[in-house]
Enzyme design. Structure first.
Site, PDB file in Angstrom:
ATOM      1  N   GLU A  86      -6.416   5.173   7.824  1.00 11.27           N
ATOM      2  CA  GLU A  86      -6.167   6.572   7.466  1.00 11.27           C
ATOM      3  C   GLU A  86      -7.372   7.158   6.745  1.00 11.27           C
ATOM      4  OE1 GLU A  86      -1.401   5.705   7.171  1.00 11.27           O
ATOM      5  OE2 GLU A  86      -2.565   5.939   5.315  1.00 11.27           O
TER       6      GLU A  86
ATOM      7  N   ASN B 176       0.873  -1.173   0.000  1.00 13.60           N
ATOM      8  CA  ASN B 176       0.000   0.000   0.000  1.00 13.60           C
ATOM      9  C   ASN B 176       0.908   1.220   0.000  1.00 13.60           C
ATOM     10  OD1 ASN B 176      -2.014   1.924   0.344  1.00 13.60           O
ATOM     11  ND2 ASN B 176      -2.122   1.628   2.570  1.00 13.60           N
ATOM     12  N   TRP B 177       1.048   1.841  -1.166  1.00 13.72           N
ATOM     13  CA  TRP B 177       2.017   2.933  -1.312  1.00 13.72           C
ATOM     14  C   TRP B 177       1.553   4.233  -0.679  1.00 13.72           C
ATOM     15  CZ3 TRP B 177       4.325   2.653  -6.965  1.00 13.72           C
ATOM     16  CH2 TRP B 177       5.097   1.493  -7.073  1.00 13.72           C
ATOM     17  N   LYS B 178       0.267   4.335  -0.349  1.00  9.37           N
ATOM     18  CA  LYS B 178      -0.285   5.567   0.221  1.00  9.37           C
ATOM     19  C   LYS B 178      -0.034   6.731  -0.756  1.00  9.37           C
ATOM     20  CE  LYS B 178       0.239   3.519   4.745  1.00  9.37           C
ATOM     21  NZ  LYS B 178       0.453   3.706   6.196  1.00  9.37           N
TER      22      LYS B 178
ATOM     23  N   SER C 260       3.130  -2.021  10.245  1.00  7.17           N
ATOM     24  CA  SER C 260       4.584  -2.053  10.443  1.00  7.17           C
ATOM     25  C   SER C 260       5.185  -3.440  10.271  1.00  7.17           C
ATOM     26  CB  SER C 260       4.951  -1.462  11.809  1.00  7.17           C
ATOM     27  OG  SER C 260       4.504  -0.124  11.928  1.00  7.17           O
TER      28      SER C 260
ATOM     29  N   HIS D  30      -9.164   1.657   4.926  1.00 10.76           N
ATOM     30  CA  HIS D  30      -7.909   1.801   5.665  1.00 10.76           C
ATOM     31  C   HIS D  30      -8.103   2.791   6.812  1.00 10.76           C
ATOM     32  CE1 HIS D  30      -3.723   2.869   6.526  1.00 10.76           C
ATOM     33  NE2 HIS D  30      -3.392   1.733   5.939  1.00 10.76           N
TER      34      HIS D  30
ATOM     35  N   GLY E 199       2.031   3.010  10.718  1.00 12.01           N
ATOM     36  CA  GLY E 199       2.970   4.106  10.525  1.00 12.01           C
ATOM     37  C   GLY E 199       3.675   4.562  11.778  1.00 12.01           C
TER      38      GLY E 199
ATOM     39  N   GLY F  20       2.947  -1.190   4.241  1.00  7.64           N
ATOM     40  CA  GLY F  20       3.063   0.241   3.980  1.00  7.64           C
ATOM     41  C   GLY F  20       4.474   0.631   3.587  1.00  7.64           C
ATOM     42  N   GLY F  21       5.220   1.190   4.537  1.00  9.71           N
ATOM     43  CA  GLY F  21       6.541   1.732   4.244  1.00  9.71           C
ATOM     44  C   GLY F  21       7.485   0.767   3.568  1.00  9.71           C
TER      45      GLY F  21
ATOM     46  N   GLU G  78      -5.496  -4.433  10.730  1.00 15.72           N
ATOM     47  CA  GLU G  78      -4.507  -3.393  10.930  1.00 15.72           C
ATOM     48  C   GLU G  78      -4.811  -2.648  12.222  1.00 15.72           C
ATOM     49  OE1 GLU G  78      -2.510  -2.111   6.949  1.00 15.72           O
ATOM     50  OE2 GLU G  78      -4.233  -0.879   7.385  1.00 15.72           O
TER      51      GLU G  78
END
Length: 255
Positions: free
Chosen positions: A100, A13-15, A216, A98, A176, A237-238, A170
């Site tokens: 966010e 998930n590149w956001k 994470s 999500h 994050g 994510g990251g 999640e």
């Protein structure tokens, strides 16, 4: 993971990261690193990156997804994108609900359900996110909340549509933040999700459902998390923005 019953899926998930040029470069770097994956590999990218991502991923085992979808087919919804628009753009997966989106953009359990139904109706695979806040966990509401969110998201989803549903647990407190749920906490949360599906659709459907962990997951902890019975992959994510790290997670899921 239990590959005897269900497939493992690693989805990035590149956001709000990467321009189309950067997206193409990253996918080119990833392709040889994940070409022998023993799991499904998905990259969910910003809308503006979809065309470049689909073109770059052609001929590889990498599937492209979007990060959100609207629940209406068309209309006066400035800035939104419909499921059919995604399908015709070459997208096969979409992230829905999500944390966010829920926190910053007003997503509710009801809109998550509507988006899920729209995605499934269009033939997309829906990666539906559920998760509790730290306060809710400390108050002992994790099981109740995860079961509620799961059942709400799946309201009016037909049993035969479940094959196109992935649920990603999640925990909001691990998104994050660099804080990761322990392997046991991840397995427990995913187990609550699976139990909710069993209550709504039966044990066979629950056993067949892919339940990811997100929050994470990285190259260092992926193997431990993925070794758990109820953790069938990850929504990353990251770490999905770094080809070697993402490939390491894919490798862990391939075992």
């Amino acid at each position: 993971m239990n590959k005897a019953y269900r497939k493992a899926v690693i989805a990035g998930n590149w956001k709000m990261n990467k321009t189309p040029r950067e997206a193409a470069a990253l996918i080119e770097e990833m392709k040889p690193l994940v070409c022998n994956a023993g799991c499904d590999v998905v990259l969910c990218v910003p809308y503006v990156d979809i065309a470049a991502a689909v073109e770059t991923a052609k001929g590889s085992n990498i599937k492209i997804g979007a990060e959100n979808v609207h629940f209406k087919a068309s209309g006066a919804y400035t800035g939104e994108v419909s499921a059919q628009m995604l399908v015709e753009s070459g997208v096969e997966y979409v992230v829905i609900g999500h944390s966010e989106r829920r926190t910053y953009f007003g997503e509710t359990d009801q809109t998550v359900n509507l988006r899920t139904l729209a995605a499934l109706e269009a033939g997309l695979t829906a990666i539906v996110c559920v998760g509790e806040t730290l306060e809710q966990r400390e108050l002992g509401y994790t099981e109740t909340l995860l079961k509620y969110q799961t059942k709400m998201a799946l309201t009016n989803v037909k049993p035969e549509q479940l094959k196109n549903v992935i649920i990603a647990y999640e925990p909001v407190w691990a998104i994050g933040t660099g804080v990761t749920a322990t392997a046991d906490q991840a397995d427990e949360g995913n187990g609550y999700v699976r139990a909710a599906v069993a209550e709504a659709y039966g044990e066979a459907a629950a056993k067949a459902l892919t339940v990811q962990y997100g929050g994470s997951m990285n190259a260092g902890n992926a193997a431990e998390l993925l070794a758990k019975e109820n953790v069938d992959g990850g929504l990353i994510g990251g770490a999905s923005l770094k080809a070697p790290d993402f490939a390491a997670i894919v490798d862990a899921a391939s075992k």
